[in-house]
Design a protein around this motif. Structure first.
Motif, PDB file in Angstrom:
ATOM      1  N   UNK A  12     -24.476  31.816 -24.691  1.00 48.93           N
ATOM      2  CA  UNK A  12     -25.748  31.154 -24.574  1.00 48.93           C
ATOM      3  C   UNK A  12     -26.655  30.604 -25.508  1.00 48.93           C
ATOM      4  N   UNK A  13     -26.219  31.069 -26.720  1.00 46.47           N
ATOM      5  CA  UNK A  13     -27.022  30.522 -27.703  1.00 46.47           C
ATOM      6  C   UNK A  13     -26.956  28.987 -28.313  1.00 46.47           C
ATOM      7  N   UNK A  14     -25.847  28.506 -28.106  1.00 39.08           N
ATOM      8  CA  UNK A  14     -25.841  27.011 -28.291  1.00 39.08           C
ATOM      9  C   UNK A  14     -26.740  26.248 -27.258  1.00 39.08           C
ATOM     10  N   UNK A  15     -26.679  26.564 -26.058  1.00 34.78           N
ATOM     11  CA  UNK A  15     -27.568  25.951 -25.056  1.00 34.78           C
ATOM     12  C   UNK A  15     -28.728  26.129 -25.228  1.00 34.78           C
ATOM     13  N   UNK A  16     -29.308  27.156 -25.563  1.00 31.36           N
ATOM     14  CA  UNK A  16     -30.874  27.437 -25.871  1.00 31.36           C
ATOM     15  C   UNK A  16     -31.126  26.453 -27.326  1.00 31.36           C
ATOM     16  N   UNK A  17     -30.428  26.664 -28.051  1.00 30.02           N
ATOM     17  CA  UNK A  17     -30.679  25.896 -29.331  1.00 30.02           C
ATOM     18  C   UNK A  17     -30.770  24.462 -29.044  1.00 30.02           C
ATOM     19  N   UNK A  18     -29.873  24.054 -28.038  1.00 27.91           N
ATOM     20  CA  UNK A  18     -30.023  22.506 -27.680  1.00 27.91           C
ATOM     21  C   UNK A  18     -31.336  22.255 -27.147  1.00 27.91           C
ATOM     22  N   UNK A  19     -31.588  23.302 -26.135  1.00 22.21           N
ATOM     23  CA  UNK A  19     -32.943  23.140 -25.286  1.00 22.21           C
ATOM     24  C   UNK A  19     -34.201  23.035 -26.414  1.00 22.21           C
ATOM     25  N   UNK A  20     -34.126  23.964 -27.401  1.00 22.69           N
ATOM     26  CA  UNK A  20     -35.342  23.908 -28.450  1.00 22.69           C
ATOM     27  C   UNK A  20     -35.214  22.717 -29.059  1.00 22.69           C
ATOM     28  N   UNK A  21     -33.978  22.022 -29.600  1.00 20.76           N
ATOM     29  CA  UNK A  21     -33.980  20.639 -30.210  1.00 20.76           C
ATOM     30  C   UNK A  21     -34.605  19.679 -29.498  1.00 20.76           C
ATOM     31  N   UNK A  22     -34.170  19.354 -28.036  1.00 21.81           N
ATOM     32  CA  UNK A  22     -34.555  18.536 -27.419  1.00 21.81           C
ATOM     33  C   UNK A  22     -36.158  18.618 -26.948  1.00 21.81           C
ATOM     34  N   UNK A  23     -36.671  19.845 -26.829  1.00 23.74           N
ATOM     35  CA  UNK A  23     -38.098  20.100 -26.522  1.00 23.74           C
ATOM     36  C   UNK A  23     -39.023  19.519 -27.839  1.00 23.74           C
ATOM     37  N   UNK A  24     -38.335  19.975 -29.082  1.00 24.04           N
ATOM     38  CA  UNK A  24     -39.198  19.527 -30.314  1.00 24.04           C
ATOM     39  C   UNK A  24     -39.040  18.077 -30.486  1.00 24.04           C
TER      40      UNK A  24
END
Length: 161
Positions: free
Chosen positions: A119-131
């Motif tokens: 689940x780490x890569x999807x959460x990093x992707x979410x963080x990147x998109x949010x920012x």
């Protein structure tokens, strides 16, 4: 004042990733082609982090030197007129920080499931998109990154010993 405080916090956050990239690389412990891929990805992320840090540094200097927003705009224009500055510091290379981080955690999730949960890569992707969507979402994105990397904290601590 808020401009400077926000940029100092952002710079500190980016600099906090400097040991993360090589730490994940070492903690991965993979060899051969996989090790080369992880190492190259970590180096790409570090190059992006350096560009983001330079960008934050420029923003801080401009903020300290400028008397008002018009003066800031003029100083930014002068900085960005220097050949190569825009792609190296503002557009192309800084993106490598986010892409490198996402690629690194994805590789580690594939190669070392004991080290990096799926689940780490999807959460990093979410963080990147949010920012990327809004600077107002930087704190939420930062929280997502912190949560995403929390499980590997022990691995990073063990890699330093």
């Amino acid at each position: 004042m808020w401009w400077s405080a926000a940029h100092l916090l952002f710079l500190a956050g980016v600099l906090a990733f400097v040991p993360v990239f090589p730490g994940l690389w070492r903690a991965a412990g993979v060899r051969g082609g996989r090790g080369t891929a992880v190492g190259a990805t970590a180096l790409i992320g570090l190059a992006g982090a350096a560009a983001v840090a330079v960008q934050a540094g420029i923003d801080l200097v401009v903020g300290f030197l400028a008397a008002d927003e018009d003066a800031m705009s003029e100083l930014f224009e002068r900085v960005q007129e220097v050949p190569g500055v825009v792609p190296l510091v503002y557009t192309v290379v800084p993106v490598l920080f986010w892409l490198g981080l996402l690629a690194l955690v994805t590789l580690l999730a594939a190669f070392r499931r004991d080290l990096m949960p799926g689940w780490t890569p999807p959460l990093v992707l979410v963080a990147t998109v949010l920012m990327a969507v809004s600077l107002d979402l930087l704190p939420v994105g930062g929280l997502c990154l912190g949560l995403a990397l929390l499980p590997v904290r022990r691995a990073l601590s063990g890699a330093r010993r």
